[in-house]
Design a protein around this motif. Sequence first.
Motif: not given
Length: 616
Positions: A88-89, A311-317, A321-323
């Motif tokens: 994710i990072v 939010p788009l950046s977080i969605f893509i990243s 993933t299981p977050l």
Amino acid sequence: MNENPALAAALIVLLGAAAQWLSWWMKLPAILLLLITGLLIGPGFQLFDPDAMFGDLLFPFVSLGVAVILFEGSLTLKFEEIRGHGQIVTRLVTIGALSTILVAALGAWGLGLLSWEVALLFGALVSVTGPTVIIPILRSVGLSKNAANILRWEGIIIDPLGALAAVVIFQFVAIDAADPGNLLLVFEILAAGTVLGAGAGHAFGWLLRRHVLPDYLHNVAALALVLAVFVASNEIAHESGLLAVTVMGIFLANMRDVDVVDILDFKESLTVLLTSILFIVLAARLPIEAFTANWTMVAALMGIILFIARPLSIFISTIWTPLPWRERAVLSWIAPRGIVAAAVSALFAIQLNRSGVEGAQTLVSLTFTVIVTTVLLQSLTARPLARLLGVADPEPRGILIVGGNPVALAIATSLHKLDFDVVLADTSWDLTRKARMAGIRTYFGNVVSDNADRRLDLVGIGRLLALSTRAPLNTLACLRYAREFGSGSVFRIRLADQAENVAAIEGRILFKEGTTLEKLQALLEQGWQIKVTKLTEEYGFKEAMEQQDGDAIPLYAVSRDRVVHPFADDRTFKAGPGWQVANLVKPPADKTDQESSAVEQAKADLDKEMKPKLPD
């Protein structure tokens, strides 16, 4: 204020120091108060005009200051950290940052606030969060450990990477890259900055590795080289200096067997001074006209950055993933902008003005608006949002231990065996290595340094035990973390050579009267051990102490709800049934020694019986 330059300069430094202190006291990012201070004395009350005071010296001063800030930031980037902190990072600082740049640029351009080239530069600037703004918010919010570490490492890594991206994009904006003739010039600038920065970083790293320079010259030589590389690169290829010092720092940070800790500590202290001065001066330069823009469009741009870009950046990243979605929601909201955005945008504005590029001042005002909006809004709302979504960390129960000596390591190990989150910090590599080999989290460095503010992971930590052999460090640690954990949660140990009147400066004094670090260490060397005993109705604290003939030294107690209560002079708790008490106790008598003593006693008795009695 401008009539007396010496007075003005002294007041700016004083205001900067006051803003830094106030931000520490209020647990707010310092950049927020520094910018507000500059806006008040500049366009607000018109008490200070930097251009009138510094004249032609303003641009060189700002340029050199920003060069040092970028070098210090890039010196913290290690490529292994990008790989070592999860998928994710890694995505956040690469494709996530790229998506933020594009969305913010499209927003600023589509709303008619900036030309496309300057909008792209604006997007690069506002893609950077940075540890100086994210960490104070994380400490006040109390997020779950997973979410907090993602935000923390994103800020640390994106700081130099975002600066590098902004510097590269600036080369294309400052020089019309659409012209084929100028495109070659852009690549010459990039090549000059990269080659000179990498060469200088390698050369200085070689000097450090070979110990050619004495230790006391490392910091001065590093500062001199940064300034020299910046100026030389600009002379070789115009506007390539920032790229050169950024590459130099990244290259130096990733060289093997090169210790840059002392240089980093020095640069951090210098950066605090420079940012205190620079941001007040830069904010004071903003003209009144910068605040008369179409605020409807500015508000729309803030909405795009807050509710679409992040939010788009977080969605893509985080896709696939299981977050949990709750943590994704919090990550989508918390992204305050910081030092790199403010410093670099102001410097670029000066350079773009000189090049005749339109929208330079608008770039600064928009960037400052993003900084103030995100820091203020997210500082006030992040904690309620985290609680609402159920991702706020419960009461922190972990312990930060300052010192890696045998006493500190023994206490840390006993707490670790009880499944408490323990962080042991020391400036000795060998001592921290021993703790790390025991499975204990460690921090190698000074706990009261700026580097600790950046990199010391305090998520879940709520107590401080200052067990260092250095009394001043223990006192400073208690002063520093009393604001973090509360004055009742910082403890420090007595030292044999410590004057009694020093004991009450800061920090609750550990253990019973007469118990010093030196005494505990001597007892450990004699074989004394830390023993944890569970108390019951029949076997209470008094009985546990009597079993050791009263010689046991109580160290800490663990309540039924798993809160650690160190024993101190002013003990404010009473250990009862269901509690666990850790004491330093005598070693069990060795069976061989017992048998030997019995044999010797038997021989003595036999000799006494066989000895002839003298007549009376």
